[in-house]
Design an enzyme around this catalytic site. Structure first.
Site, short mmCIF file in Angstrom:
data_model
loop_
_atom_site.label_atom_id
_atom_site.label_comp_id
_atom_site.label_asym_id
_atom_site.label_seq_id
_atom_site.Cartn_x
_atom_site.Cartn_y
_atom_site.Cartn_z
N PRO A 79 -2.93 -2.60 -19.86
CA PRO A 79 -2.14 -2.97 -18.68
C PRO A 79 -2.11 -1.93 -17.56
O PRO A 79 -1.58 -2.21 -16.48
CB PRO A 79 -0.72 -3.16 -19.25
CG PRO A 79 -0.70 -2.35 -20.50
CD PRO A 79 -2.10 -2.35 -21.04
N LYS A 112 -4.31 -5.54 -14.29
CA LYS A 112 -5.41 -6.46 -13.99
C LYS A 112 -5.40 -7.76 -14.81
O LYS A 112 -6.13 -8.70 -14.47
CB LYS A 112 -6.76 -5.76 -14.23
CG LYS A 112 -7.08 -4.71 -13.20
CD LYS A 112 -7.50 -5.34 -11.89
CE LYS A 112 -7.37 -4.42 -10.71
NZ LYS A 112 -6.28 -4.68 -9.79
N HIS A 144 4.09 -4.62 -1.61
CA HIS A 144 4.03 -3.17 -1.76
C HIS A 144 2.77 -2.63 -1.08
O HIS A 144 1.67 -3.12 -1.34
CB HIS A 144 3.99 -2.77 -3.24
CG HIS A 144 5.34 -2.79 -3.90
ND1 HIS A 144 5.63 -2.10 -5.04
CD2 HIS A 144 6.49 -3.44 -3.56
CE1 HIS A 144 6.90 -2.31 -5.38
NE2 HIS A 144 7.43 -3.13 -4.50
N TYR A 179 3.37 5.70 -11.65
CA TYR A 179 2.62 5.91 -12.90
C TYR A 179 2.69 7.41 -13.19
O TYR A 179 2.26 8.21 -12.36
CB TYR A 179 1.15 5.50 -12.74
CG TYR A 179 0.92 4.02 -12.53
CD1 TYR A 179 1.11 3.41 -11.29
CD2 TYR A 179 0.47 3.23 -13.58
CE1 TYR A 179 0.88 2.05 -11.10
CE2 TYR A 179 0.23 1.86 -13.41
CZ TYR A 179 0.44 1.28 -12.17
OH TYR A 179 0.21 -0.05 -11.99
N TYR A 231 -7.35 -1.34 -7.14
CA TYR A 231 -5.97 -1.77 -7.41
C TYR A 231 -5.61 -3.04 -6.63
O TYR A 231 -4.98 -3.95 -7.17
CB TYR A 231 -5.01 -0.64 -7.05
CG TYR A 231 -3.65 -0.79 -7.70
CD1 TYR A 231 -3.43 -0.38 -9.01
CD2 TYR A 231 -2.58 -1.34 -7.00
CE1 TYR A 231 -2.18 -0.52 -9.61
CE2 TYR A 231 -1.32 -1.48 -7.59
CZ TYR A 231 -1.14 -1.06 -8.89
OH TYR A 231 0.09 -1.20 -9.48
C1 PHB Z 1 4.80 -4.51 -14.80
O1 PHB Z 1 5.61 -4.51 -13.85
O2 PHB Z 1 5.03 -5.15 -15.84
C2 PHB Z 1 3.55 -3.73 -14.68
C3 PHB Z 1 3.23 -3.14 -13.47
C4 PHB Z 1 2.07 -2.40 -13.35
C5 PHB Z 1 1.24 -2.26 -14.43
C6 PHB Z 1 1.54 -2.86 -15.64
C7 PHB Z 1 2.71 -3.60 -15.77
O3 PHB Z 1 0.11 -1.50 -14.32
#
Ligand code: PHB
Ligand code: APR
Length: 389
Positions: free
Chosen positions: A292, A296, A72, A200, A384
Site C-alpha cells: 500500500p 496504487k 491534495h 510518510y 504518485y
Molecule cells: C490510506 O489513507 O488508507 C492510505 C493512504 C496512502 C497510502 C496507503 C493508504 O499510501
C-alpha cells in the site's frame, strides 16, 4: 439469465466496470459473494489519482466525491534529515483526491441500485464455464437455488482469492511475487488528522503513515512484524507508537481517540502475467497486488477497468476485437510500472529486520538525494499522481 458482461465480484473493480458499461448502454450482472453490509464495511485505501477521479466522473458517480473529497497538492516524507514535501501540483500540474474506497464502494452500489444494474449479493459457489468458447457462462447458488448466468464476456473482478484467476490455465505459474517481512497495522478514528496532508515517515522504530478520510476522520498506519497480534495493540499503545514515529519536531500534534477499526495486513507484491483467456478478463486485485505504500491498489484497478471497458465497447458496438486481444499487454505495461513504484516507496521508507548497515546507507543516500533534487522529486510525483493510461 442472460447478459452481455457477467462480472464476478462487487468490489470497486466490478462496480466501476458495471457503471461505465451502463453509461455506454451495455448490460451487465454483478455476482458478489458477501452481503452489502460486509462489502461496504471494509476499510481500504483512500488516495485517488487524477485519472481515477476522471473515471468516476465519466461513470456518473462523482457527486459525493466532488462534494466531500479532499484535493491534495502534495504530501511529505519525514526522515532523519527533516520533513521533505513533495509538491505534486508544482512538479506535475496535478494533485490527488483523498476520498475513501469505502465511500466510493457505497456510491457505486447506490448508483447500481438507481440504475437497476443487477447486483446479486450472497452469490455462493460461483463457477466459470466454457470461457474459451463463444458462449461462456457462470453458475452460482443463492438461498439454496442453483442459477446459470449466460454472457458474451466474463470480467473476473473477484479480488486476490476469487475463482477467476484459477480458471485461467497457467495463470498461477505465470505469477511473480515478493513478500515483505512486515505488515501494516491500521487504525481509523474520528479525530482530526495531525496535518492537512499525508505524512510518510521513515523512523528507526519502523515506518508510519498519517492519512485521513476527512477533516474529522484520521487513518494512521504503523509498520509491524509479521508475528504481531492485534490483541497486543490496545488503542493507547498504537497512539503512543504513532507519536514516537511521527513526531520529530517537524510534524504536528496527534489527536487520539477510540478506534473505529483496527487491522493488520501483510505487504506483498504480486503480478499474474496471464490476465485473459478466451472470453474471461481479470481486473484489479484478481490479477495483481501492490504493497500500500504507493497508494496504487485502487488506482491500478481503475486503469485495468478503463482498458477493459474501452475494449468491450469497441468489440460490442463496432465489432473491433483489437482492444480485447491486446488487453493483457496494455494492462500489464501499466501494472509493472505501478508495481515498481510501490516496491521502491516500500524499500525506501521501511526498516527491514535483516537490513545491513550498507542497505541503510542506501536508504539515507536516496532520501538525501531526493531532498536536494527536483528531478528526483518529480519522479516520485509523476508516479504518485498516476502515470498516463
Ligand atoms: C490510506 O489513507 O488508507 C492510505 C493512504 C496512502 C497510502 C496507503 C493508504 O499510501
Ligand atoms: N464469488 C463472488 N464474489 C467474490 C468471490 C466469489 N467466489 N470471491 C471474491 N469475491 C468478491 C469479494 O467479496 C469482493 O467484494 O470480489 C470482490 C473483490 O473486491 P476487492 O478485493 O476489493 O478487489 P477489487 O475490486 O479488484 O479492488 C481492488 O481494492 O482492496 C483494494 O487493494 C485493493 O485497492 C485495491 C482495490
Amino acid at each position: 439469465m442472460k447478459t452481455t458482461v457477467a462480472i464476478i465480484g462487487g468490489g470497486v473493480s466490478g462496480l466501476m466496470l458495471a457503471n461505465l458499461l451502463h453509461v455506454a448502454g451495455i448490460e451487465s450482472v454483478i455476482l458478489e459473494r458477501h452481503t452489502r453490509a460486509y462489502t461496504e464495511g471494509r476499510i481500504r485505501a483512500g488516495v485517488l489519482e487524477y485519472g481515477t477521479v476522471e473515471l468516476l466522473r465519466k461513470a456518473g458517480v462523482s457527486a459525493n466525491m466532488d462534494a466531500h473529497g479532499l484535493p491534495h497538492g502534495g504530501f511529505s516524507l519525514l526522515h532523519e534529515g527533516g520533513k521533505l514535501r513533495i509538491d505534486l501540483t508544482a512538479l506535475t500540474g496535478h494533485g490527488v483526491m483523498v476520498y475513501g474506497q469505502t465511500e466510493i464502494t457505497i456510491d457505486l452500489m447506490d448508483a447500481c441500485a438507481a440504475r437497476a444494474i443487477p447486483l446479486i449479493f450472497e452469490a455462493e459457489n460461483v463457477a466459470l464455464h466454457d470461457i474459451d468458447s463463444p458462449a461462456p457462462f457462470v453458475t452460482y447458488t443463492k438461498n439454496g437455488t442453483h442459477h446459470r448466468l449466460e454472457a458474451a464476456f466474463i470480467a473476473g473482478c473477484d479480488g486476490f482469492h476469487g475463482p477467476s484467476r484459477q480458471a485461467i490455465p497457467g495463470a498461477e505459474a505465470s505469477a511473480l511475487e515478493k513478500l515483505y517481512p512486515f505488515g501494516w497495522l491500521g487504525i481509523l478514528a474520528d479525530v482530526p488528522p495531525m496535518d492537512h496532508e499525508l505524512i510518510y515517515a521513515d523512523h528507526p522504530r519502523g515506518f508510519a503513515l498519517s492519512s485521513m478520510r476527512s477533516a474529522t476522520r484520521s487513518r494512521y498506519y504503523l509498520q509491524v512484524g509479521l508475528d504481531e497480534k492485534l490483541e497486543d495493540w490496545p488503542d493507547a499503545r498504537i497512539w503512543e507508537e504513532l507519536s514516537l514515529r511521527l513526531h520529530n519536531g517537524a510534524a504536528g500534534h496527534i489527536t487520539t481517540g477510540p478506534a473505529l477499526e483496527k487491522s493488520i495486513v501483510p505487504l506483498r507484491s504480486f503480478v499474474c502475467q496471464k490476465l485473459q483467456h478466451g472470453r474471461l478478463f481479470l481486473c484489479g486485485d484478481a490479477g495483481h497486488i501492490v504493497p500500500p505504500t504507493g497508494a496504487k491498489g485502487l488506482n491500478l484497478a481503475a486503469s485495468d477497468v478503463t482498458y477493459l471497458f474501452e475494449a468491450l465497447v469497441s468489440q460490442i458496438t463496432q465489432g473491433d476485437e483489437t482492444g480485447l486481444k491486446t488487453y493483457e499487454t496494455r494492462a500489464l505495461a501499466r501494472i509493472w510500472k505501478a508495481e515498481r513504484f510501490s516496491w521502491s516507496m516500500t524499500m525506501l521508507t521501511h526498516r527491514f529486520p535483516t537490513q545491513s548497515a550498507f542497505d541503510r546507507r542506501m536508504q539515507q543516500a536516496e532520501l538525501a538525494y531526493l531532498a536536494q533534487s527536483q528531478a528526483a522529486q518529480k519522479v516520485i510525483a509523476e508516479n504518485y499522481i498516476g502515470l498516463p493510461y
